[in-house]
Design a protein around this motif. Sequence first.
Motif, PDB file in Angstrom:
ATOM      1  N   ASP A 153       0.837  -1.216   0.000  1.00 49.92           N
ATOM      2  CA  ASP A 153       0.000   0.000   0.000  1.00 49.92           C
ATOM      3  C   ASP A 153       0.863   1.255   0.000  1.00 49.92           C
ATOM      4  N   ARG A 154       1.917   1.220   0.825  1.00 49.54           N
ATOM      5  CA  ARG A 154       2.740   2.430   0.953  1.00 49.54           C
ATOM      6  C   ARG A 154       3.641   2.615  -0.282  1.00 49.54           C
ATOM      7  N   ALA A 155       4.247   1.525  -0.750  1.00 52.42           N
ATOM      8  CA  ALA A 155       5.161   1.667  -1.900  1.00 52.42           C
ATOM      9  C   ALA A 155       4.399   2.209  -3.108  1.00 52.42           C
ATOM     10  N   HIS A 156       3.163   1.751  -3.280  1.00 56.00           N
ATOM     11  CA  HIS A 156       2.354   2.208  -4.412  1.00 56.00           C
ATOM     12  C   HIS A 156       1.949   3.666  -4.238  1.00 56.00           C
ATOM     13  N   ARG A 157       1.459   4.006  -3.081  1.00 54.07           N
ATOM     14  CA  ARG A 157       0.964   5.379  -2.853  1.00 54.07           C
ATOM     15  C   ARG A 157       2.111   6.389  -2.856  1.00 54.07           C
ATOM     16  N   ILE A 158       3.221   6.016  -2.247  1.00 55.96           N
ATOM     17  CA  ILE A 158       4.351   6.958  -2.185  1.00 55.96           C
ATOM     18  C   ILE A 158       4.909   7.197  -3.595  1.00 55.96           C
TER      19      ILE A 158
END
Length: 604
Positions: A153-158
């Motif tokens: 979730d974080r790697a994609h959003r960041i």
Amino acid sequence: MHVVEEPLGMAKLTADFLLERLIENGVSRIYGYPGDGINAIVGALERHKDRLDFVQVRHEEMAAFMACAHAKWTGEVGVCMATSGPGAIHLLNGLYDAKLDHQPVLAIVGQQARSGLGGNYQQDVDLTSLFKDVASEYVEQASDPVQIRHLVDRAHRIALDQRNVTCLIIPNDLAAEPAVEDPPREHGMTQSSPGFKKARVVPHPEDLQIAAEILNSGERIAMLVGAGALGATDAVIGVAEALGAGVAKALLGKATVPDDLPYVTGSIGLLGTKPSWTLMSECDTLLMVGSSFPYSEWLPKPGDARGVQIDIDARMLCIRYPMELGLVGDAKETLEELLPLLRPRTDHSWRDQIEGEVADWWKLMQERALLDADPINPQRLFWELNDVLPPNAIISADSGSSANWYARDVKLGRGHKASLSGTLATMGPGVPYAIAAKFAYPDRPALALVGDGAMQMNGMAELITAAKYFHKWSDPRLVVLVLNNQDLNQVTWEQRAMSGDPKNPMTQRIPDVHYADFAKLIGLDGVRIEEPDAIAGAWEAAFSADRPFVIDAVVDPNVPPLPPHITTAQAKSLAKALRKGDPDARGIIAESFRQKILEFLPGR
Ligand SMILES: Cc1ncc(C[n+]2csc(CCOP(=O)(O)OP(=O)(O)O)c2C)c(N)n1
Ligand SMILES: [Mg+2]
């Protein structure tokens, strides 16, 4: 570590959950190459192939180029995947291409089993350190399956939010463990969810007012637009027309506004046009939008023009020209809010001057393109392309002389997408960018404009990828133009003009390869052309082919891809190189006369 009670055989693997979470985040395609560091993920790809495409490339760097291009063509996160050690290392150059051009790319790489790490184990490379720079916004190595949910979730959003590269390192034993989809609600756990909506970023009204005052008080306005303005075509046109401005385009922003507008001066800088040079050197006000065009010597002299810059990223503001005002804002939204504050012009003399220069420049481009050369004048290929380029084509160019002719001669319209490696300016992205275009938009024709050096470096191998997949594309047209000059021409010229060194055949000459024959050998089509009269027929054949098509064009390396404005130092260097026994000196002098290059040399 979390004990999962299900018997192993029935459990969903962490690798499966990793892919499912990517899908949930909106990922539909991964470019990659397998290896035992990602064995479990490769296995899981088969189980999710209905919802997640895997494109197998020839080399991991190409997967990263394709992920970067996917981001450029679609605005989505491009995803690439490689095994531990060598596979991960191969990704790097393509990831830097994405980082430097501000593209959202997520790299997923394998790693040795956690139990072996630090044990000088085979293929054990310190990947967190290796990726720390290229994925500076977010690089994480998973050490527990429960992390996968928030890591993805974080790697994609960041990646999306920061327009940058992120990286997840997944040890191979961890990927093969049972998944933990829902972290327990307890201390030390994190409960994430996917999703990202872009914010509307506009400056404060009072700052827009200051911008308008600066722009309204100018009489000769120059706009410079870059990749950040790609979605802002109408807004750029609206502002340019209100201000009576000329519009120059940084290379990555070439598709921002159509080239048939009379006040669009085209490219700027070393690969640029004479009208862009005039626009910048004679303007009294500069409005720069969504561009980090690096060469400040092509912008106005500091102090000569008042400057306003708009960029979504404050880090990119006010670093090329001492701007009076830097505004953080989305290009389209900000220009739309600025427009009603602008005072429409009654005096059109500046616009008339620029339009006159633009019209003369296009005439000169045509003249230069149609001049004889030995055997083919490369400019002519690009000039004649303008007659046949499909209005919805997606175009990539490579680093080399092709970038010059792409920048100066190719006329883009509203329906085109076009890009290259702008900031890293690496060789090699031409063909992989075009392949990624075909996967993103299988119903649109793609065109790669590349040098023979880049073709030999990786383009030929990646044609094999095109051969493997083209039957899946509803429109199978992928055209590759190879400038076969048997030279690393761009650098040969740079050595002459910048260092005063003659062409060194030992480093610069490259073998003659029959690229069209190679294409045919692997089931594609192509033609080798050795005379200018064959150009039109070759383009025609390429754009009506039923499969990817290679035009192997034997072109003259002595047509100078020199900038539109040459400094005295460059002219002296060039003259010195030719005097020092350049093997191509005679051809160069003849071509330079023909191309009217010499008229730009100082003192003439
Ligand atoms: C990976 C990489 N290596 C080297 C360079 C330096 N470089 C820039 S253009 C160029 C020549 C490219 O030759 P070719 O592809 O044949 O194109 P040409 O200029 O001859 O048309 C080189 C070596 C680079 N930009 N990227
Ligand atoms: Mg070459």
